[in-house]
Write an enzyme that holds these catalytic residues in place. Structure first.
Site, PDB file in Angstrom:
ATOM      1  N   GLU A 161       0.882  -1.175   0.000  1.00  0.00           N
ATOM      2  CA  GLU A 161       0.000   0.000   0.000  1.00  0.00           C
ATOM      3  C   GLU A 161       0.908   1.210   0.000  1.00  0.00           C
ATOM      4  O   GLU A 161       1.225   1.769   1.044  1.00  0.00           O
ATOM      5  CB  GLU A 161      -0.946  -0.027   1.199  1.00  0.00           C
ATOM      6  CG  GLU A 161      -2.147   0.904   1.038  1.00  0.00           C
ATOM      7  CD  GLU A 161      -1.835   2.343   1.411  1.00  0.00           C
ATOM      8  OE1 GLU A 161      -1.237   3.058   0.572  1.00  0.00           O
ATOM      9  OE2 GLU A 161      -2.193   2.729   2.518  1.00  0.00           O
ATOM     10  N   GLU A 173       4.089   8.275  -4.405  1.00  0.00           N
ATOM     11  CA  GLU A 173       4.966   7.620  -3.430  1.00  0.00           C
ATOM     12  C   GLU A 173       5.939   6.645  -4.092  1.00  0.00           C
ATOM     13  O   GLU A 173       6.552   5.818  -3.422  1.00  0.00           O
ATOM     14  CB  GLU A 173       4.137   6.898  -2.367  1.00  0.00           C
ATOM     15  CG  GLU A 173       3.374   7.847  -1.460  1.00  0.00           C
ATOM     16  CD  GLU A 173       2.674   7.126  -0.314  1.00  0.00           C
ATOM     17  OE1 GLU A 173       2.922   5.915  -0.122  1.00  0.00           O
ATOM     18  OE2 GLU A 173       1.879   7.771   0.387  1.00  0.00           O
TER      19      GLU A 173
END
Length: 704
Positions: A157, A166
């Site tokens: 995740e 990210e």
């Protein structure tokens, strides 16, 4: 180990609950195992430093709480939709004993879910040491050294609101190249990004300063003719909540149906760059001001479990309609994932009902971008960012909206005019030295306005964040605003003090700030009082009758109903069968904590943060007198509840008094969209109003 005490401290005590304290920030230089790094900017000095957060050092127990409370960890772990979706997908994927790799493990929740799915948990927990923690980045792992073999299953995740920010793509690329078997199973399985064309006046104001200045007509030109992108918002996607934007009464108009942009497969190696040409039919006449985007996560290969970050008017995409019964609803508010907005250059793009527009989308390893096209092969020539002028500054969209706000501009300009008149009246006729105006922050609006309005003033902008970029901007804006650069003197504060002390007849006559500090977009209200500290340090070179704008600050507070903020910050208990309460103190949770624990101060744009309701009268807690050097102060006041409901905490902000006659006051309260407020949550919600508590007291102190 070195410690750096936080120089300005606010302590707030609400009588109905125990004392609230503001945790001190510390600088940590240790690089021990179990470390986590966080970039921290001191709002009073403007200096940035990388901090190391240690869980193992008992002496630093307050540090993780003060730092991690401002991250999304707590809200993410309180997202029941997210947790349930991952649990369902992992149970459906990890059906036999396997080698599972969890990248970005965080608190280890997904690892424990995978271990349980393989039957590795008994009543006493995980047996046989089957979960191995590796304190490395995934792209530093080596098969045979860190892990025994390539993994069969990947769970991860590492998604932000834009999806890619990210490092999802390079992480997956390395994992497929070095860490995973061929054709591995993955959770998630696929992510799809979606977009929608919208018309929204507020979003338009956030990037179209040209229109804002034209409406203001006050003679100040932050955007000189011929250089309309001298001040701009970066061409990128910005995370923002849209569920509080009404889709009625023209506040936000949907000009198209949602459209698919890109698919990203987790189970195979992704490309670093792709492009797509999209034909989008307008469903009504209007002007496209922005593209709102979100993503849909398919967590398992069978397509039975989904998670969407779409706004509340998008319950689920049409192409997964048949999966409605198993689709995890997107109706719950959360803060760790928002929607994103891409601003359309200039005044927007006019569209007509049932006519198609051509949109070119592209993604890199970390972002997605858009360009409109006039035909299937030609990009829109009206893009104002075809070149970057010297002196161009990129500001936040809130700052652009503020600089185009005619009411705010009028308030600031009137304060400057009144101050300039007062200074000219006070100066002796025989005085030859022109008045000196110090702009103590990064406000280009104040620097331009003072130079434009006061033809004899010597303007000294400190520009602590902008530095030379600010001076390059002023050079470009000088002709349009009728001033010359020989009246602008850029001096660093340390040099300024020695320079003016060496000229006994040259003092600062006007000390002014918005306040605004470039790059300080996520600070608490009182952390913008850096200009007061500057005023204190420069006290020896202020003239006897120096005027200050603002001259006072009022710390305001009101009690509020904040159920969504509370839910995102409340104590962790059992998450999908796992006790996560051990992380509560570290993450700065509220609710159910021992009375000795205290919740942190958190910066929020209240208008964006879910369901809210003001429950009390607004009260002044503290008063800051900027005409005097900075000194400790304290105050106590009574809060009278005017509405009944559940009180989750208090919202605090600063109202700035611009003149000594109290005629001009700039409020930064929760009904304002350009500033962040501070939220102080209670240890437990309290029923107030007609059926509950009728009043309480707030006590606060400010120290430095």
């Amino acid at each position: 180990m070195d410690y750096l005490n936080f120089e300005n401290e606010v302590m707030l005590s609400v009588v109905l609950k125990p004392l609230f304290t503001f945790p001190r920030r510390r600088r940590m230089t240790s690089a021990a195992c179990g470390r986590m790094f966080q970039l921290q900017t001191d709002p009073l000095t403007g200096k940035s430093e990388w901090l190391v957060i240690e869980d193992e050092d008992d002496q630093l127990q307050t540090t993780p709480k003060s730092l991690l409370a401002t991250t999304s960890y707590l809200d993410m772990l309180n997202d029941s939709r997210r947790n349930a979706a991952y649990r369902l997908a992992i149970d459906n994927t990890v059906t036999t004993p396997s080698h599972v790799l969890d990248i970005g493990a965080g608190t280890g929740l997904l690892s424990m879910m995978a271990a349980r799915a393989m039957g590795l948990f008994n009543e006493k927990g995980c047996h046989g040491g089957k979960i191995r923690l590796i304190n490395k980045r995934s792209d530093e792992l080596e098969v045979g050294l860190d892990i025994p073999s390539r993994a069969d299953i990947l769970v991860s995740e590492i998604l932000d609101s834009e999806l890619l920010g990210e490092g999802l793509i390079p992480t997956l690329q390395h994992a497929h190249d070095k860490l995973l078997v061929e054709n591995p199973q993955t959770v998630p399985y696929r992510a799809t990004t979606y977009g929608q064309l919208v018309e929204c006046t507020y979003l338009w104001e956030m990037h179209d300063l040209v229109h804002g200045e034209a409406e203001a007509s006050d003679g100040i030109h932050l955007l000189p003719s011929g250089i309309p992108n001298l001040l701009a918002v970066k061409k990128k996607q910005f995370a923002m909540h849209f569920d509080k934007h009404p889709t009625k009464s023209g506040t936000l108009i949907q000009l198209s149906e949602p459209f698919k942009v890109f698919d990203f497969e987790f189970w195979r190696r992704p490309d670093s760059f792709r492009e797509a040409d999209l034909h989008i039919k307008a469903k009504s006449d209007g002007t496209v001001h922005a593209i709102i985007s979100w993503w849909l996560l398919q967590l398992d290969s069978e397509g039975t479990t989904f998670y969407s970050t779409g706004p509340n008017w998008i319950p689920y995409p049409s192409d997964v309609k048949e999966l409605k019964t198993s689709f995890v609803s997107s109706g719950d508010w959360c803060d760790h994932w928002k929607q994103c907005v891409w601003f359309i250059p200039s005044s927007g793009l006019p569209v007509s009902k049932d006519k198609e527009v051509w949109l070119h989308a592209a993604h890199t390893e970390t972002s997605i971008s858009y360009d409109f096209k006039t035909s299937c092969n030609e990009k829109e020539d009206a893009d104002l960012d075809l070149h970057t002028p010297d002196g161009q500054l990129f500001l936040s969209h809130e700052r652009i909206a503020l600089y185009g706000d005619s009411c705010w501009r009028d308030l600031m300009l009137n304060a400057i005019k009144n101050a300039a008149h007062a200074i000219s009246w006070k100066l002796p006729i025989h005085q030859k030295v022109d008045p000196v105006c110090l702009v103590a922050d990064d406000s280009i609006f104040l620097a331009v306005s003072v130079a434009h309005l006061s033809k004899t003033s010597q303007v000294m902008p400190l520009f602590p964040g902008l530095g030379n970029k600010g001076m390059q901007y002023l050079q470009k804006a000088s002709i349009a605003n009728s001033f010359t650069m020989d009246r602008i003197e850029f001096v660093r504060r340390k040099e300024l003090l020695s320079s003016l002390q060496g000229s006994p007849h040259r003092k600062i006559d006007l000390f002014i700030a918005e306040p605004f500090y470039y790059g300080n977009d996520n600070v608490l209200p009182w952390q913008n009082l850096r200009f007061w500290k500057e005023r204190t340090l420069l006290d020896p070179v202020l003239s006897k009758d120096a005027l200050l704008i603002p001259c006072r600050g009022l710390l305001k507070a009101c009690a509020m109903h904040l159920p969504d903020v509370w839910k995102s910050c409340c104590c962790l208990k059992e998450i999908e069968g796992f006790d996560n309460s051990v992380a509560n103190t570290t993450l700065g949770a509220c609710g159910g904590l021992p009375v000795t624990e205290d919740s942190p101060f958190l910066p929020y744009f209240i208008w964006q943060y879910g369901e809210t309701k003001v429950l009390s009268e607004t009260t002044t807690v503290l008063e800051f007198d900027f005409s005097k050097p900075m000194s400790p102060c304290s105050g106590k006041t009574k809060v009278q509840f005017r509405e009944s409901g559940m009180c989750h905490g208090f919202v605090l902000w600063i109202d700035y008094v611009m003149d000594t006659e109290n005629n001009a006051v700039l409020s930064t309260g929760p009904d304002k969209r350009h500033w962040k407020q501070c939220v102080k949550l209670l240890n437990e919600p309290v029923e107030v109003g007609h059926d509950g508590l009728s009043s309480t007291e707030i006590e606060a102190s400010f120290e430095w």
